[in-house]
Write an enzyme that holds these catalytic residues in place. Structure first.
Site, PDB file in Angstrom:
ATOM      1  N   LYS A  91       0.904  -1.244   0.089  1.00  0.00           N
ATOM      2  CA  LYS A  91       0.149  -0.072   0.045  1.00  0.00           C
ATOM      3  C   LYS A  91       1.033   1.170  -0.057  1.00  0.00           C
ATOM      4  O   LYS A  91       1.924   1.054   0.768  1.00  0.00           O
ATOM      5  CB  LYS A  91      -0.847   0.019   1.323  1.00  0.00           C
ATOM      6  N   HIS A 109      12.040  -3.682  -4.723  1.00  0.00           N
ATOM      7  CA  HIS A 109      11.222  -3.825  -5.940  1.00  0.00           C
ATOM      8  C   HIS A 109      11.859  -5.119  -6.901  1.00  0.00           C
ATOM      9  O   HIS A 109      13.088  -5.037  -7.155  1.00  0.00           O
ATOM     10  CB  HIS A 109      11.211  -2.510  -6.594  1.00  0.00           C
ATOM     11  N   GLU A 179      16.698 -11.110  -3.667  1.00  0.00           N
ATOM     12  CA  GLU A 179      16.432 -10.230  -2.747  1.00  0.00           C
ATOM     13  C   GLU A 179      16.888 -10.407  -1.373  1.00  0.00           C
ATOM     14  O   GLU A 179      17.294  -9.560  -0.621  1.00  0.00           O
ATOM     15  CB  GLU A 179      14.990 -10.083  -2.721  1.00  0.00           C
TER      16      GLU A 179
HETATM   17  C1  GRF Z   1       9.155  -9.059  -3.035  1.00  0.00           C
HETATM   18  O1  GRF Z   1       9.191  -9.619  -4.460  1.00  0.00           O
HETATM   19  C2  GRF Z   1       9.562  -7.545  -3.024  1.00  0.00           C
HETATM   20  O2  GRF Z   1      10.484  -7.129  -4.127  1.00  0.00           O
HETATM   21  C3  GRF Z   1       8.216  -7.074  -3.208  1.00  0.00           C
HETATM   22  O3  GRF Z   1       7.308  -7.754  -2.809  1.00  0.00           O
HETATM   23  C4  GRF Z   1       7.602  -9.276  -2.437  1.00  0.00           C
HETATM   24  C5  GRF Z   1       7.667  -9.381  -1.045  1.00  0.00           C
HETATM   25  O4  GRF Z   1       7.822 -10.887  -0.890  1.00  0.00           O
HETATM   26  N1  GRF Z   1       8.235  -5.505  -2.949  1.00  0.00           N
HETATM   27  P1  GRF Z   1       7.881 -11.354   0.691  1.00  0.00           P
HETATM   28  O5  GRF Z   1       6.731 -11.037   1.046  1.00  0.00           O
HETATM   29  O6  GRF Z   1       9.212 -10.585   1.274  1.00  0.00           O
HETATM   30  O7  GRF Z   1       8.178 -12.696   0.566  1.00  0.00           O
END
Ligand code: GRF
Length: 196
Positions: A91, A109, A179
């Site tokens: 959000k 992202h 990530e």
């Molecule tokens: C990730 O892909 C992040 O880049 C995006 O939302 C997703 C979150 O995944 N903003 P998680 O809830 O941390 O597994």
């Protein structure tokens, strides 16, 4: 030791990866709270497991916009964190929060911004667009949060290949894995830049 607060909406794998790095001593920070806009999300379950206070604040818990914003700000007031970490928070933040913590809010992202960022590019839609465009590489970006969606200063990126047979779901999993290595390091480096 600097203080962070996290906001999440989903599975919370990035949140968990950050907390694990704190636990292992790689990230010298304390996580003071988790804000969720969905009380039943995986991120909230992780926080409970780790003993981190969870605040469920959403349009459902606070239908009045002024009360909603004031609930969010009161969490910031209570814990006085150095950095606010968005980890899959789905959000947009109200202006009042952006103004309270200029250059102190980070987001991750799942694309190589500025490509595949902005309105409509969230979740699996990002990876669908990358596959449809026949990109040969994708990745993830950690950036500062400003008024423009996905438009703040880029702090760190990681690249992954897009393979010819990739479905959006396969690509999403490959990016997500990276990530988890990227976010804690970007937080650590930015904290050093700010001398936290
Ligand atoms: C990730 O892909 C992040 O880049 C995006 O939302 C997703 C979150 O995944 N903003 P998680 O809830 O941390 O597994």
């Amino acid at each position: 030791m600097f203080k962070i607060g996290v906001m999440a909406s989903g599975g919370g794998s990035n949140f968990k990866a950050i907390i694990d790095r704190i636990g292992e001593g790689d990230l010298e920070a304390q996580c003071k709270f988790l804000i969720v806009n969905n009380g039943g999300c995986g991120a909230a379950a992780h926080a409970e497991e780790y003993g981190i206070p969870v605040h469920h604040i959403s349009g459902k818990t606070h239908p009045d916009q002024a009360e909603y914003e004031s609930a969010l700000l009161s969490v910031l007031d209570k814990y006085n964190v150095d950095l606010l970490i968005l980890a899959g928070y789905m959000k947009a933040l109200p202006q009042s929060m952006l103004r309270r913590m200029p250059n102190r809010i980070l987001n991750i992202h799942p694309s190589l911004l500025p490509k595949f960022g902005g309105k409509g590019f969230w979740g699996i839609h990002v990876h669908e667009a990358v596959v449809a465009a026949h990109e040969t590489e994708s990745g993830a970006t950690v950036h500062l949060v400003g008024e423009q969606i996905d438009g703040g200063r880029i702090l760190a990126q990681v690249k992954v290949p897009v393979l010819p047979d990739d479905t959006p779901g396969v690509l999403q999993a490959r990016v997500l894995e990276q990530e988890h290595n990227l976010y804690w390091k970007a937080i650590s480096d930015y904290a050093k830049e700010l001398s936290l």
